[in-house]
Design a protein around this motif. Sequence first.
Motif, short mmCIF file in Angstrom:
data_model
loop_
_atom_site.label_atom_id
_atom_site.label_comp_id
_atom_site.label_asym_id
_atom_site.label_seq_id
_atom_site.Cartn_x
_atom_site.Cartn_y
_atom_site.Cartn_z
N THR A 140 0.85 -1.17 0.00
CA THR A 140 0.00 0.00 0.00
C THR A 140 0.89 1.22 0.00
O THR A 140 1.82 1.31 0.78
N ALA A 149 0.75 5.37 0.22
CA ALA A 149 -0.03 6.58 0.44
C ALA A 149 0.89 7.67 0.95
O ALA A 149 0.97 7.92 2.14
N ARG A 193 -1.91 10.00 -2.04
CA ARG A 193 -3.02 10.71 -1.41
C ARG A 193 -3.71 11.56 -2.47
O ARG A 193 -3.07 12.14 -3.33
N ASN A 225 -8.26 13.02 3.38
CA ASN A 225 -8.97 11.82 3.82
C ASN A 225 -8.87 10.63 2.88
O ASN A 225 -9.23 9.53 3.26
N TRP A 226 -8.44 10.83 1.66
CA TRP A 226 -8.49 9.77 0.66
C TRP A 226 -7.17 9.58 -0.06
O TRP A 226 -6.44 10.53 -0.33
N SER A 227 -6.90 8.33 -0.40
CA SER A 227 -5.78 7.98 -1.26
C SER A 227 -6.26 6.90 -2.22
O SER A 227 -7.36 6.35 -2.07
N ARG A 247 -9.59 5.23 2.75
CA ARG A 247 -9.67 6.33 3.72
C ARG A 247 -8.39 6.33 4.54
O ARG A 247 -7.99 5.30 5.06
N ASN A 248 -7.76 7.49 4.68
CA ASN A 248 -6.56 7.56 5.50
C ASN A 248 -6.64 8.74 6.45
O ASN A 248 -5.66 9.10 7.08
#
Length: 166
Positions: free
Chosen positions: A2, A4, A61, A65-67, A89-90
Motif C-alpha cells: 500500500t 499513500a 493521497r 482523507n483519501w488515497s 480512507r486515511n
Amino acid sequence: MTAAPQTPSPLTGEDVSRRVLKLIGSLRSNADLTFEHLEQHTGLSMQRAANGDGSFGTGARIDANWSYNLFVSPVLGGPRNQLIFDFARNGDPAAPMTPVCGMDFDDYARELKRMGFQDSAVRAEHGRISYWNFRGPVTLRVFVEGESNESPEKIGHQCVKTITVE
C-alpha cells in the motif's frame, strides 16, 4: 503493498478512475497485468515490492482523507496475477466519498458495458448487493459504497470503492 505518500497527488479521484478504466479497456487477458503494461496504460509510475515476490503497484493521497492504491500481486498456486484498485480512507474514517466519486458506479458500469463487459450482481443476505461481476476478456469485481450518510440520496448514490481484476 500500500502506498499513500504524505503529499497530495496532483490527480483527482476522477482522474484516477479514468486511468483505471483506460487500463481495464486495454486488458486482453490476465497476461496483460504486467509492470510495463500498467505503466503504459495508466501513465503512473509503478514500484516493485522490495520482497521480490513479483508484486508491484503505486498509490498516492488525493486529499486529507483519501488515497488510491493500484497494485498487482501473483495469485497463489498459479501463473496468474490479481490487480486490486482501491480508494482508501486515511483520515476521517467516516469521510464522505465525494472527492473520489467524480465518476460514480453508474459511470463505471456504462463505460465497462461500452467495452463489452457483461454485468451481474452478486447478492448477500436479504438480497443486498455484495458486489458486481463484470465479465469480458478479464473478470472484474466492483465493490461500491454510498457516497455519505448525509441524506437518503447520498446513501443511495453508489461510488466505486474497490475493483479486483483477474
